[in-house]
Design a protein around this motif. Sequence first.
Motif, PDB file in Angstrom:
ATOM      1  N   SER A  30       0.830  -1.200   0.000  1.00  0.00           N
ATOM      2  CA  SER A  30       0.000   0.000   0.000  1.00  0.00           C
ATOM      3  C   SER A  30       0.868   1.255   0.000  1.00  0.00           C
ATOM      4  O   SER A  30       1.883   1.309   0.703  1.00  0.00           O
ATOM      5  CB  SER A  30      -0.933   0.023   1.222  1.00  0.00           C
ATOM      6  N   GLY A  31       0.445   2.248  -0.761  1.00  0.00           N
ATOM      7  CA  GLY A  31       1.161   3.520  -0.811  1.00  0.00           C
ATOM      8  C   GLY A  31       1.030   4.160  -2.178  1.00  0.00           C
ATOM      9  O   GLY A  31       0.364   3.626  -3.077  1.00  0.00           O
ATOM     10  N   TRP A  32       1.673   5.317  -2.337  1.00  0.00           N
ATOM     11  CA  TRP A  32       1.624   6.084  -3.583  1.00  0.00           C
ATOM     12  C   TRP A  32       3.003   6.169  -4.222  1.00  0.00           C
ATOM     13  O   TRP A  32       3.991   6.417  -3.538  1.00  0.00           O
ATOM     14  CB  TRP A  32       1.172   7.518  -3.302  1.00  0.00           C
ATOM     15  N   LEU A  33       3.054   5.971  -5.524  1.00  0.00           N
ATOM     16  CA  LEU A  33       4.235   6.308  -6.301  1.00  0.00           C
ATOM     17  C   LEU A  33       3.865   7.483  -7.192  1.00  0.00           C
ATOM     18  O   LEU A  33       2.941   7.385  -8.018  1.00  0.00           O
ATOM     19  CB  LEU A  33       4.708   5.138  -7.166  1.00  0.00           C
ATOM     20  N   VAL A  34       4.564   8.598  -7.021  1.00  0.00           N
ATOM     21  CA  VAL A  34       4.318   9.768  -7.864  1.00  0.00           C
ATOM     22  C   VAL A  34       5.165   9.577  -9.114  1.00  0.00           C
ATOM     23  O   VAL A  34       6.342   9.924  -9.163  1.00  0.00           O
ATOM     24  CB  VAL A  34       4.684  11.066  -7.122  1.00  0.00           C
ATOM     25  N   PHE A  35       4.539   8.993 -10.123  1.00  0.00           N
ATOM     26  CA  PHE A  35       5.253   8.553 -11.315  1.00  0.00           C
ATOM     27  C   PHE A  35       5.382   9.676 -12.325  1.00  0.00           C
ATOM     28  O   PHE A  35       4.409  10.371 -12.639  1.00  0.00           O
ATOM     29  CB  PHE A  35       4.500   7.375 -11.938  1.00  0.00           C
ATOM     30  N   ASN A  36       6.592   9.848 -12.842  1.00  0.00           N
ATOM     31  CA  ASN A  36       6.843  10.802 -13.926  1.00  0.00           C
ATOM     32  C   ASN A  36       6.669  10.042 -15.236  1.00  0.00           C
ATOM     33  O   ASN A  36       7.606   9.444 -15.757  1.00  0.00           O
ATOM     34  CB  ASN A  36       8.254  11.378 -13.802  1.00  0.00           C
ATOM     35  N   LYS A  37       5.437  10.064 -15.756  1.00  0.00           N
ATOM     36  CA  LYS A  37       5.129   9.262 -16.941  1.00  0.00           C
ATOM     37  C   LYS A  37       5.895   9.764 -18.158  1.00  0.00           C
ATOM     38  O   LYS A  37       5.879  10.955 -18.463  1.00  0.00           O
ATOM     39  CB  LYS A  37       3.622   9.300 -17.237  1.00  0.00           C
ATOM     40  N   PRO A  38       6.557   8.857 -18.860  1.00  0.00           N
ATOM     41  CA  PRO A  38       7.287   9.273 -20.060  1.00  0.00           C
ATOM     42  C   PRO A  38       6.368   9.463 -21.254  1.00  0.00           C
ATOM     43  O   PRO A  38       5.211   9.013 -21.257  1.00  0.00           O
ATOM     44  CB  PRO A  38       8.257   8.111 -20.303  1.00  0.00           C
ATOM     45  N   TYR A  39       6.886  10.102 -22.259  1.00  0.00           N
ATOM     46  CA  TYR A  39       6.188  10.304 -23.528  1.00  0.00           C
ATOM     47  C   TYR A  39       5.875   8.959 -24.178  1.00  0.00           C
ATOM     48  O   TYR A  39       6.654   8.006 -24.103  1.00  0.00           O
ATOM     49  CB  TYR A  39       7.086  11.138 -24.441  1.00  0.00           C
ATOM     50  N   ASP A  40       4.710   8.875 -24.795  1.00  0.00           N
ATOM     51  CA  ASP A  40       4.306   7.711 -25.585  1.00  0.00           C
ATOM     52  C   ASP A  40       4.061   6.455 -24.754  1.00  0.00           C
ATOM     53  O   ASP A  40       4.252   5.336 -25.230  1.00  0.00           O
ATOM     54  CB  ASP A  40       5.330   7.416 -26.691  1.00  0.00           C
ATOM     55  N   MET A  41       3.641   6.629 -23.519  1.00  0.00           N
ATOM     56  CA  MET A  41       3.193   5.513 -22.681  1.00  0.00           C
ATOM     57  C   MET A  41       1.795   5.858 -22.173  1.00  0.00           C
ATOM     58  O   MET A  41       1.566   6.965 -21.684  1.00  0.00           O
ATOM     59  CB  MET A  41       4.138   5.283 -21.498  1.00  0.00           C
ATOM     60  N   SER A  42       0.852   4.932 -22.309  1.00  0.00           N
ATOM     61  CA  SER A  42      -0.502   5.203 -21.814  1.00  0.00           C
ATOM     62  C   SER A  42      -0.540   5.048 -20.299  1.00  0.00           C
ATOM     63  O   SER A  42       0.330   4.406 -19.693  1.00  0.00           O
ATOM     64  CB  SER A  42      -1.512   4.250 -22.460  1.00  0.00           C
ATOM     65  N   SER A  43      -1.561   5.622 -19.687  1.00  0.00           N
ATOM     66  CA  SER A  43      -1.715   5.510 -18.236  1.00  0.00           C
ATOM     67  C   SER A  43      -1.933   4.055 -17.821  1.00  0.00           C
ATOM     68  O   SER A  43      -1.413   3.605 -16.804  1.00  0.00           O
ATOM     69  CB  SER A  43      -2.889   6.376 -17.771  1.00  0.00           C
ATOM     70  N   THR A  44      -2.689   3.314 -18.638  1.00  0.00           N
ATOM     71  CA  THR A  44      -2.934   1.891 -18.342  1.00  0.00           C
ATOM     72  C   THR A  44      -1.640   1.095 -18.425  1.00  0.00           C
ATOM     73  O   THR A  44      -1.378   0.225 -17.580  1.00  0.00           O
ATOM     74  CB  THR A  44      -3.970   1.319 -19.320  1.00  0.00           C
ATOM     75  N   THR A  50      -6.239   9.998 -15.734  1.00  0.00           N
ATOM     76  CA  THR A  50      -5.596   9.616 -16.992  1.00  0.00           C
ATOM     77  C   THR A  50      -4.743  10.744 -17.555  1.00  0.00           C
ATOM     78  O   THR A  50      -5.123  11.909 -17.510  1.00  0.00           O
ATOM     79  CB  THR A  50      -6.668   9.227 -18.022  1.00  0.00           C
ATOM     80  N   LEU A  51      -3.588  10.359 -18.075  1.00  0.00           N
ATOM     81  CA  LEU A  51      -2.696  11.286 -18.773  1.00  0.00           C
ATOM     82  C   LEU A  51      -2.496  10.735 -20.180  1.00  0.00           C
ATOM     83  O   LEU A  51      -2.171   9.557 -20.360  1.00  0.00           O
ATOM     84  CB  LEU A  51      -1.364  11.375 -18.025  1.00  0.00           C
ATOM     85  N   ASP A  52      -2.702  11.575 -21.194  1.00  0.00           N
ATOM     86  CA  ASP A  52      -2.575  11.131 -22.584  1.00  0.00           C
ATOM     87  C   ASP A  52      -1.202  10.501 -22.837  1.00  0.00           C
ATOM     88  O   ASP A  52      -0.203  10.926 -22.240  1.00  0.00           O
ATOM     89  CB  ASP A  52      -2.745  12.312 -23.540  1.00  0.00           C
ATOM     90  N   PRO A  53      -1.120   9.516 -23.734  1.00  0.00           N
ATOM     91  CA  PRO A  53       0.184   8.920 -24.066  1.00  0.00           C
ATOM     92  C   PRO A  53       1.224   9.946 -24.501  1.00  0.00           C
ATOM     93  O   PRO A  53       2.405   9.802 -24.189  1.00  0.00           O
ATOM     94  CB  PRO A  53      -0.152   7.954 -25.206  1.00  0.00           C
ATOM     95  N   LEU A  54       0.797  10.998 -25.223  1.00  0.00           N
ATOM     96  CA  LEU A  54       1.744  11.991 -25.719  1.00  0.00           C
ATOM     97  C   LEU A  54       2.120  13.033 -24.660  1.00  0.00           C
ATOM     98  O   LEU A  54       2.947  13.899 -24.922  1.00  0.00           O
ATOM     99  CB  LEU A  54       1.173  12.684 -26.954  1.00  0.00           C
ATOM    100  N   ALA A  55       1.509  12.937 -23.480  1.00  0.00           N
ATOM    101  CA  ALA A  55       1.830  13.857 -22.385  1.00  0.00           C
ATOM    102  C   ALA A  55       2.856  13.216 -21.453  1.00  0.00           C
ATOM    103  O   ALA A  55       2.991  11.997 -21.382  1.00  0.00           O
ATOM    104  CB  ALA A  55       0.570  14.206 -21.603  1.00  0.00           C
ATOM    105  N   THR A  56       3.579  14.066 -20.747  1.00  0.00           N
ATOM    106  CA  THR A  56       4.529  13.613 -19.732  1.00  0.00           C
ATOM    107  C   THR A  56       4.104  14.177 -18.381  1.00  0.00           C
ATOM    108  O   THR A  56       3.245  15.049 -18.294  1.00  0.00           O
ATOM    109  CB  THR A  56       5.959  14.091 -20.045  1.00  0.00           C
TER     110      THR A  56
END
Length: 303
Positions: A14-28, A48-54
């Motif tokens: 249990s817990g939170w990871l504040v993930f820095n999503k890279p470009y071209d990866m979907s939230s799922t 949700t964060l768009d795949p093209l968003a970081t």
Amino acid sequence: MSEAQKKRVKRDLSGWLVFNKPYDMSSTEAVGKLRWLYGAKKAGHAGTLDPLATGILPIAFGEATKTVPIVQDGIKIYHFDIVWGTATSTDDIEGEVIATSDVRPSREALDAILPRFTGLITQIPPAFSAIRIGGERAYDLARAGHKLDMPPREVEIDALDVIEHTPERARLSVTCSKGTYVRALARDIAEALDTKGHVGALHRARVGNFTDSDAITLEQVEAVDLAARDALLLPVAAGLADLPEIRLDARQAATIRLGNPVLLTGRDAPIALDDAWASLKGEAVALGFVEAGQFKPRRVILG
């Protein structure tokens, strides 16, 4: 047992990871990858964060998934580029060009128009969005060639500022409520300036209490062993900073964990709160509300 096998053991984490999503990866995809890396039984994301968003994609593990709606409702900050002169079918760089303009707005004209887009505004979401129409996602219908009449929605824009401006593109920062479509905002700002525009880059810098300063990259997670990965997680309570906290003693916490209300005592005890969270020594015990001086749990968070 090998490290690879350990990763595949499903854990009550249990817990939170504040993930820095890279470009071209979907939230799922991000949730699936991190759930696998952590060997977690349960995981989800807060918005949700768009795949093209970081940028900031908060990943909830285990009991933190119960607090996802709280984080989702938090303030968002995005940094985004408007590319002047072209409109696209998706309102971003992924779509086909559907209109062009030779007009390139000045910095002064851009600054002057922004007050129109602050406060409570109405947006028409992009056709390529996750909104459901007749039970189907709008982006699926749009890809199939359907002409969509997207329902307008009201959103709250708290702040909108220019970071950089050139004749070809501008970078802006927006502080906004849940449900805001930055792609629609960029499109509408361009239209108000008698030109066309689309989002050329998008970065989410804040979700609720989580900011870029908390963000962890995929490379950072993959570079360390399981124990060090666990150390990257924030506690469940980290997602609740925007709610009033009700501090309990051990006896009260035991009562709450059985799903029962407790009477709050003390000079500063609240009489009524629509939303609050209860804690024991800083750890989240439950989400709930205060009514007639009693804390009443809606969702118990297991220790």
